[in-house]
Design an enzyme around this catalytic site. Structure first.
Site, PDB file in Angstrom:
ATOM      1  N   LEU A  21      18.599  16.896 123.182  1.00 29.04           N
ATOM      2  CA  LEU A  21      18.997  16.216 121.957  1.00 29.04           C
ATOM      3  C   LEU A  21      20.506  16.213 121.780  1.00 29.04           C
ATOM      4  CD1 LEU A  21      16.285  17.635 119.517  1.00 29.04           C
ATOM      5  CD2 LEU A  21      16.347  15.361 120.553  1.00 29.04           C
ATOM      6  N   GLY A  22      21.195  17.131 122.448  1.00 36.59           N
ATOM      7  CA  GLY A  22      22.644  17.196 122.328  1.00 36.59           C
ATOM      8  C   GLY A  22      23.170  18.491 122.896  1.00 36.59           C
ATOM      9  N   ALA A  23      24.494  18.621 122.907  1.00 32.59           N
ATOM     10  CA  ALA A  23      25.141  19.824 123.405  1.00 32.59           C
ATOM     11  C   ALA A  23      26.444  20.007 122.659  1.00 32.59           C
ATOM     12  CB  ALA A  23      25.387  19.730 124.916  1.00 32.59           C
ATOM     13  N   GLY A  25      29.763  23.309 121.735  1.00 31.75           N
ATOM     14  CA  GLY A  25      30.461  24.490 122.198  1.00 31.75           C
ATOM     15  C   GLY A  25      29.596  25.732 122.222  1.00 31.75           C
ATOM     16  N   MET A  26      28.581  25.791 121.354  1.00 38.06           N
ATOM     17  CA  MET A  26      27.760  27.000 121.278  1.00 38.06           C
ATOM     18  C   MET A  26      26.588  26.979 122.242  1.00 38.06           C
ATOM     19  SD  MET A  26      25.380  26.360 117.947  1.00 38.06           S
ATOM     20  CE  MET A  26      24.051  27.187 118.812  1.00 38.06           C
ATOM     21  N   GLY A  27      26.215  25.800 122.762  1.00 34.83           N
ATOM     22  CA  GLY A  27      25.077  25.735 123.657  1.00 34.83           C
ATOM     23  C   GLY A  27      24.482  24.345 123.687  1.00 34.83           C
ATOM     24  N   LYS A  43      17.729  25.369 119.725  1.00 32.60           N
ATOM     25  CA  LYS A  43      19.131  25.642 120.044  1.00 32.60           C
ATOM     26  C   LYS A  43      19.174  26.834 121.000  1.00 32.60           C
ATOM     27  CE  LYS A  43      21.006  23.900 115.733  1.00 32.60           C
ATOM     28  NZ  LYS A  43      21.644  22.755 116.362  1.00 32.60           N
ATOM     29  N   ASP A 137      29.446  24.396 107.894  1.00 30.08           N
ATOM     30  CA  ASP A 137      29.662  23.224 108.740  1.00 30.08           C
ATOM     31  C   ASP A 137      28.868  22.034 108.202  1.00 30.08           C
ATOM     32  OD1 ASP A 137      30.803  21.781 110.773  1.00 30.08           O
ATOM     33  OD2 ASP A 137      29.431  22.477 112.325  1.00 30.08           O
TER      34      ASP A 137
END
Length: 722
Positions: A21-23, A25-27, A43, A137
């Protein structure tokens, strides 16, 4: 969604991974499917964070807190493993686009949509802040759009990442252009920081721009701290609230509750998004139909002589291997905004042959002597705790309905009732769900009777994909995919109050809550509606156990209200009624569902006389349509049926009617859910109908009672006869 890469796991714990689904900086964020067929967003944390002992401690704490966030507009954490080599957490998957995608591709939203967005996101932040979290955030990419409202994501790990991320070179917590001045300066932050970010999000939604411009990160941060926001393109109707949110001083910003109240009337009714965005959501949801089901595993491939999936996983040698699925399918119908959507999944079904005739309502034979199939219904109730009287009444009424159904010879199946006593306890409520979920013959549950037990149980019922009808719980925070609220919700129960005040042209209304979530739900929309119709409203809070109750009542009476509406719960109702009488008020006094209780009559005594009480319960002692049921109940159990007994009787009838309408040899929980949400049913207490998208009640069913001679006397329904 992107295809999986060679480095991505094929499974995480019990979840099959379907795609990316996405990426960030945290993973990486992965789409997974649970063993029961539910889609989740997982996640997976990067290794450098996983190796930081301090991060693990914070992550463990924040996940535990995030699990406590209960709000329909905040995507819940449904699973997590904080101790895994690569820690992860799973949240409910929302197929709609992010706000950033919708606005970036289609332009700004209309003002009404932005106001509705603000109200619902503010409500989500209230829940986040109430759980002791600061999101940190809030940005368009963390707001997903659904047909029924937005979903705020990523509140589960923001604070856990804080200290770790700040140690990285050139890294900040939050997203430039949407973070607060205190974040930009590295100062301590609180809930007001999220409010600032929400203001930035609303500017983006309304203008497709950022209030402090774009460009290099350093420039955006400088303008956030020192410059005035650029709001020239913002609709004038949004400016007062947004300007308050964007105050440089956190103390001068409104709270999330203030924002919710300011936009409350725009969060109600109709489609809240423009047509192009609605169609985008429909298209995105429809794609879920093409996803593979849980049975398509590497073990199946091996059995067929095909290749084995050897991407990194949790099995030995990094080989994915899970037991073959028995080919179960799930069908979940989601209807909203005029668009019908379906999603695939898995759990089998269950009307089966049974001729033993044992237990509560089991077995039986048709007119031709053929054993009839059996359909099992669960009932979760407090049968031995503080709500025992209410729970026992529901159990007896359900048994009465089951036995009456089984006595019919013209139906192809019998009913069996399985009852669990949760004592109003949260842990016992979760255990009850586990027991029900393990019974393959049980297709729906009626319950629970306790508010705390219901909150805990609904999360577990969702995980088990088990339809659950509640005839007692009207808390609007309890929306989820399997819930059916079989009574008007807490905020909607007050509509007859508005009708009554309008019919008698009563102005200057004192609207009193008790500071609880229930009090907020019952008063907020009534407040907005009365003011919108030109009424003068005195919004008051009188908390339970107030030491100055008499003084507070005198202060309210001194404003010379034409009517007093008490929107609080039962504990404070009786003392408030006595204090109001002592202060000399003799005008119209109105109470909510919670006041419809014999304890109110006992505590208020003669000062309860004349009160009008709105309730979603058909009182067996005075509502004409319930008299026949009440007589059968008294004859069977030698007792007077309590409140909500008639509704439990109706719930059994509703489930049976849906099963008869489907007329299938095998009936699954997932077949039953959309049928329940799209049916209309005439019960002895009221007419039942639901919103297909979220299971909220849309039928008739608010009763009005007048207290006379120490009893609740039926005065009308839905305000029509009061």
């Amino acid at each position: 969604m992107e295809p999986l890469r060679s480095t991505d796991p094929a499974r995480i714990a019990g979840y099959r991974v379907l795609g990316r689904l996405g990426a960030g900086g945290m993973g990486v964020v992965l789409l997974g499917r649970s063993p029961g067929g539910a889609l989740v967003a997982i996640k997976l944390i990067r290794a450098e964070y996983a190796d930081d002992a301090g991060f693990r401690t914070r992550f463990r704490r924040e996940v535990a807190i995030a699990r406590q966030v209960r709000n329909r507009w905040a995507v819940p954490v449904v699973d997590a493993d904080t101790e895994a080599p690569a820690p992860w957490l799973a949240t409910e998957f929302v197929p709609g686009p992010a706000l950033s995608e919708a606005v970036g591709g289609g332009g700004p939203l209309p003002e009404r949509s932005v106001r509705a967005l603000g109200a619902m996101l503010a409500e989500a932040l209230e829940a986040v802040h109430g759980a002791g979290l600061v999101h940190r955030d809030v940005k368009p990419g963390n707001v997903l759009l659904g047909l029924d409202g937005p979903r705020l994501i990523d509140f589960g790990i923001a604070r856990a990442l804080d200290d770790t991320v700040l140690t990285a070179t050139d890294a900040i917590v939050g997203s430039p252009g949407f973070l607060s001045p205190e974040q930009a300066q590295g100062r301590r932050i609180g809930p007001a920081s999220d409010v600032f970010s929400l203001g930035c999000v609303l500017v983006y939604a309304a203008t497709a721009g950022r209030p402090f411009g774009s460009g290099p990160v350093e420039a955006m941060l400088f303008r956030t701290v020192h410059d005035t926001a650029e709001l020239s393109a913002l609709p004038p109707g949004l400016r007062p609230v947004v300007e308050g949110c964007l105050s440089k001083d956190p103390q001068e910003r409104p709270s999330a509750a203030d924002i919710r109240r300011a936009f409350a009337e725009d969060a109600v009714g109709g489609s809240w998004l423009p047509g192009p965005v609605t169609h985008l959501i429909a298209e995105r949801s429809a794609r879920m139909l093409a996803l593979p089901d849980i049975e398509a595993t590497s073990l199946d491939a091996r059995a067929a002589g095909g290749p084995t999936d050897t991407r990194p996983g949790t099995g030995a040698g990094n080989t994915t291997a899970v037991p073959a699925s028995p080919g179960r399918r799930r069908f979940l119908a989601y209807v909203g905004g005029g668009v019908a959507l379906a999603a695939a999944g898995g759990t089998t079904a269950w009307l089966v042959s049974s001729g033993d005739g044992q237990g509560t309502g089991g077995g039986g034979k048709g007119g031709g002597g053929t054993p009839r199939r059996e359909l099992r219904i669960g009932l979760q109730a407090d049968l031995s705790g503080p709500g025992a009287a209410l729970g026992a009444g529901q159990e007896r009424a359900a048994r009465l309905a089951v036995d009456e159904h089984n006595a019919r010879e013209d139906v192809p199946f019998t009913l069996r009732l399985t009852t669990v006593d949760d004592r109003g306890d949260e842990e016992r409520a979760r255990a009850a769900v586990r027991g029900f979920a393990e019974d393959p013959l049980l297709v729906a549950v009626i319950g629970a009777t306790g508010t705390d037990a219901a909150r805990e149980a609904l999360v577990a019922y969702d995980e088990a994909a088990m339809p659950v009808l509640s005839v007692v719980d009207g808390d609007i925070r309890h929306l989820n995919r399997v819930f059916l609220c079989a009574r008007p919700r807490n905020d909607m129960q007050m509509l007859p109050v508005s009708q009554y005040l309008g019919a008698y042209d009563i102005d200057r209304i004192a609207l009193v809550d008790d500071g609880t979530e229930y009090g907020r739900q019952t008063t907020r929309f009534l407040d907005a509606g009365l003011r919108g119709n030109g009424r003068t409203v005195f919004a008051e809070t009188v908390r339970e156990g107030s030491r100055d109750l008499d003084a507070e009542a005198e202060r309210i009476v001194a404003k010379k209200p034409g009517a007093v509406v008490y929107g609080g719960g039962l504990p404070g109702a009786g003392p408030f009624a006595k204090a109001l009488a002592a202060a000399g008020f003799r005008g119209p006094r109105l109470g909510t569902q919670a006041v419809h209780d014999p304890r109110f009559l006992a505590e208020a005594g003669e000062d309860a006389a004349g009160w009008l009480v709105v309730s979603t319960a058909a009182d067996p002692a005075s509502v004409p349509s319930v008299r026949e049921f009440a007589a059968a109940y008294r004859k069977r159990f030698d007792a007077v049926p309590p409140l909500f007994a008639a509704e439990a009787y109706d719930a059994v009838g509703l489930i049976a009617a849906c099963a008869l309408e489907l007329d299938r040899e095998q009936l699954s929980r997932q077949d039953l859910l959309p049928a329940l949400r799209t049916t209309s049913y005439k019960g002895v207490s009221k007419s039942y109908a639901f919103e297909p998208a979220n299971g909220m009640y849309t039928g008739t069913g608010v009763f009005v009672y007048r207290v006379e001679r120490g009893r609740f006397r039926y005065a009308g329904m839905d305000g029509a006869e009061v």
